[in-house]
Design an enzyme around this catalytic site. Structure first.
Site, short mmCIF file in Angstrom:
data_model
loop_
_atom_site.label_atom_id
_atom_site.label_comp_id
_atom_site.label_asym_id
_atom_site.label_seq_id
_atom_site.Cartn_x
_atom_site.Cartn_y
_atom_site.Cartn_z
N GLU A 38 -11.82 13.57 -69.75
CA GLU A 38 -11.56 12.64 -68.65
C GLU A 38 -11.74 11.19 -69.11
OE1 GLU A 38 -12.26 13.99 -64.39
OE2 GLU A 38 -13.80 12.44 -64.60
N HIS B 202 -17.33 36.90 -81.24
CA HIS B 202 -16.57 38.11 -80.92
C HIS B 202 -15.42 37.81 -79.97
CE1 HIS B 202 -19.56 40.70 -82.90
NE2 HIS B 202 -20.42 39.79 -82.47
N LYS C 122 -4.98 14.13 -56.58
CA LYS C 122 -5.61 14.07 -55.26
C LYS C 122 -4.64 13.50 -54.22
CE LYS C 122 -10.40 13.30 -56.79
NZ LYS C 122 -11.52 12.33 -56.76
#
Length: 548
Positions: A353, A384, A495
Site C-alpha cells: 500500500e 511443505h 471505495k
C-alpha cells in the site's frame, strides 16, 4: 528534472549487474572468510545477517552511494520534524511521534503534538487498567471477558498481528477477537460464541465512515440490543478509536470513550496510536509502552547510524538491487515463529500500500519498478507449501527469514527443530545441490538470496523494533524511487465505485461497463429491492412524494 535512471550511480549499478550476474553467493564467502562479520549487525535485541545476498562489496558500495546521492537525509529529517511529506494529502507523517519518548517537542503545522499524544496515552492507560482489573463493568455489573476489535486494513492488521505475536503476555481472563471482513459470516462466527453482558467492542475507524467497519459495528450493536441491553447500555460496551468524535458519539459511544488519533497518522502506521488499544488491553499498558520503546530505539538507530551500518537502509538498498537491477518481482516473508503468523499479512499491507505507486512526487510516471509483491507464511508450514518453487522454480524470490532465539519452557526440542530447519533452508537456498551423477530434476541450483533476522526473544520491545525496522525500510525505498509512500488513492477508487454501485443497484446502472451491468443483474436476482441502500432509496422516494 532529476532522472533516477540516468544518474551516474544508477548506470554504474546496471553495469555491475552485468558483471556480477553469474557470481555465486557461496564464492563470496570463499573469497572473504570475514563476510558474515562484515555483513551482519545488531540493533538492541535484533540481529540481521545479510551476508547470503547476491551482493558483492562493489555492489554494496554503489548502493550506499545511491542512498548518499538521494534525498534520504533531507526527507528523513522532514518526516521526523513534522514537515508535509505526504504531498497529495497535504499532511505531515508523524507516526514516529506516537512512540517519541523524550521531552523534546514535535511539531505539525506549527503546533507541538506531544501534549495531545501524552494525554491519549494516559487515557489508554486508565481505560486498559480499568478493564484488566475488572473495575470496568458491563451493563449487568459483570467484568469484561471478551474484547472485539472492529476495523479493517491498518485498524485491524497491526493490533491483530501484535496481539497474536504477544499472546504469552495476554491477560488470562481476557479473550480477543478481530472482525474485519464485511462478509457477514465473519462477525456472525465471532458473535455466536459471546455473551453481550461481558463483551466490549472497539470500533476502530479513522473517519468513522469506513463502510466495512460501520456495517460490522452496526451489526454488533444490533446484536447487543437484541440480546441484552437498551440504548443507554451501549456506552458501557462500545468504545471508539477515531478522529471523528461527533460521529462516534452519534453511534452511542460516550465522549470520554472516544480515543483520539490524528490525520497525520496513516492507517498502516497507526498501531502506535489509540488503534493499538487492543494491544494495551491484552498485554497491559506497561507492555504497550515497551512496544513503543522498541520502535523508538529503532527510530534513533535509523536517524543516527551511517548508511553503511543502518539496518533499515541496508535492507531497503538490497531490495532495490533485486527489484530494479536483478528483476525480482516478489519478496517472501517467512517467520519461523508461529506467534508471528500474521506478520506476512501486516507487512504485505505496509509495503504494497505504501510503495505500490507508478507516479512520482513530481507527478510524472516512473520508468522503473517500484514496490514488490510481498507474501509469505510461517516457515515450517511454508517448507511443505511453496518452498519447492523457491528451490527449483523459475522465479527469483529474495526471502526474509525471521525467528526468535529463546524457546518456550518445556518446548526446547520443538524450538531447536524449528531453528535448525530455518538455518538449513537458508543454507540450501544459497548452496543448492548439484551432483553430476544426478539427473537435473534432482538438482537444486542454489544461489537464492536471503536475509536472516533473529530476535533475542519475542518481547513487546523487540516486536516494536522489528515493525519500525520494516516501516523505515519501506520509507527509504520510497524516497529513492521518488514516490509518496503515505497515500493510497488506488484503495480510495475502489471505495468510491462500491458506493456508486450500491446507490444505483436498484435504479440506473447504465454508466457502468457491460460486464459490471451483467453481473449486477445477477446480484439483483438475490436482492430484489431489498438491499439496505435500495430500501433507503425507496423510502426517500416515498417521502418525496408525500405532502404535509
Amino acid at each position: 528534472m532529476f532522472q533516477l535512471t540516468r544518474s551516474v550511480t544508477w548506470r554504474a549499478l546496471e553495469r555491475l549487474k552485468q558483471e556480477t550476474f553469474d557470481d555465486r553467493i557461496s564464492d563470496y564467502f570463499a573469497a572473504d572468510p570475514q563476510r558474515f562479520e562484515k555483513m551482519s549487525l545488531r540493533v538492541g535485541g535484533l540481529f540481521l545477517d545479510y551476508s547470503k545476498h547476491h551482493v558483492s562489496d562493489a555492489v554494496l558500495a554503489k548502493l550506499i552511494e545511491l542512498a548518499d546521492h538521494s534525498a534520504l537525509v533531507q526527507r528523513r529529517a522532514q518526516m521526523f520534524s513534522g514537515d508535509i511529506i505526504n504531498v497529495t494529502e497535504d499532511r505531515p507523517v508523524l507516526h514516529t511521534a506516537l512512540r517519541h519518548l523524550g521531552d523534546e517537542p514535535v511539531y505539525a503545522d506549527g503546533k507541538d503534538v506531544m501534549p495531545e499524544i501524552q494525554s491519549t496515552r494516559e487515557q489508554i492507560k486508565r481505560f486498559s487498567e480499568a478493564v484488566r482489573s475488572g473495575e470496568w463493568k458491563g451493563y449487568s455489573g459483570e467484568r469484561i471477558k471478551d474484547v472485539v476489535n472492529i476495523g479493517i486494513g491498518g485498524s485491524d492488521l497491526g493490533p491483530n498481528m501484535a496481539c497474536r505475536a504477544l499472546l504469552k503476555y495476554r491477560h488470562p481472563e481476557l479473550n480477543f477477537h478481530f472482525v474485519s471482513n464485511v462478509d457477514g459470516t465473519h462477525i456472525q462466527k465471532v458473535l455466536q460464541r459471546l455473551d453481550p453482558a461481558t463483551t466490549l467492542f472497539i470500533v476502530s475507524t479513522k473517519t468513522f465512515s469506513t463502510q466495512e467497519t460501520l456495517l460490522n459495528a452496526k451489526t454488533a450493536r444490533r446484536w447487543f440490543l437484541d440480546n441484552a441491553g437498551e440504548d443507554a447500555d451501549v456506552g458501557a460496551h462500545f468504545i471508539a478509536a477515531s478522529t471523528n468524535r461527533k460521529a462516534a458519539m452519534e453511534f452511542g459511544i460516550r465522549e470520554e470513550n472516544v480515543f483520539e488519533f490524528w490525520a497525520w497518522v496513516g492507517g498502516r502506521y497507526s498501531m502506535w496510536s489509540s488503534i493499538g488499544l487492543p494491544i494495551a488491553l491484552s498485554i497491559g499498558f506497561d507492555g504497550f509502552m515497551e512496544l513503543l520503546e522498541g520502535a523508538h530505539e529503532m527510530d534513533r538507530h535509523f536517524i543516527e547510524a551511517p548508511f553503511a551500518e543502518n539496518m533499515p537502509v541496508l535492507m531497503a538498498l538490497i531490495g532495490i538491487w533485486y527489484i530494479n537491477f536483478i528483476g525480482a518481482e516478489t519478496h517472501a516473508i517467512v517467520p519461523y515463529d508461529q506467534a508471528l503468523h500474521q506478520l506476512p499479512s501486516f507487512l504485505q499491507q505496509l509495503d504494497m500500500e505504501s510503495n505500490g505507486k507508478s507516479v512520482d512526487i513530481f507527478d510524472q510516471p516512473v520508468n522503473y519498478k517500484t514496490g514488490p509483491i510481498v507474501w509469505g507464511q510461517t516457515g515450517s508450514n511454508g517448507q511443505h507449501a511453496f518452498f519447492q518453487l523457491l528451490h527449483q522454480g523459475t522465479r527469483y524470490v529474495p526471502i526474509d527469514f525471521i525467528a526468535s532465539l529463546k524457546p518456550e519452557p518445556g518446548f526446547e526440542d520443538h524450538h531447536f527443530a524449528l531453528l535448525t530447519n530455518m538455518l538449513a533452508q537458508a543454507n540450501a537456498f544459497m548452496e543448492g545441490s548439484q551432483d553430476g551423477s544426478q539427473l537435473d530434476p534432482y538438482s537444486c541450483p542454489g544461489n537464492r538470496p536471503s536475509s536472516t533476522l533473529l530476535l533475542d526473544e519475542l518481547t513487546p520491545r523487540n516486536l516494536g523494533a522489528l515493525i519500525a525496522l520494516y516501516e523505515h525500510k519501506v520509507f527509504v525505498q520510497g524516497v529513492i524511487w521518488n514516490i509518496n509512500s503515505f497515500d493510497q488513492w488506488g484503495v480510495q477508487l475502489g471505495k468510491r465505485i462500491a458506493g456508486e454501485i450500491s446507490e444505483r443497484i436498484d435504479t440506473n446502472v447504465g454508466d457502468f461497463d457491460a460486464s459490471t451491468q451483467g453481473l449486477l443483474s445477477l446480484v439483483r436476482e438475490y436482492f430484489p429491492a431489498s438491499t439496505p441502500d435500495a430500501k433507503a432509496s425507496d423510502n426517500n422516494k416515498k417521502s418525496r412524494g408525500k405532502t404535509s
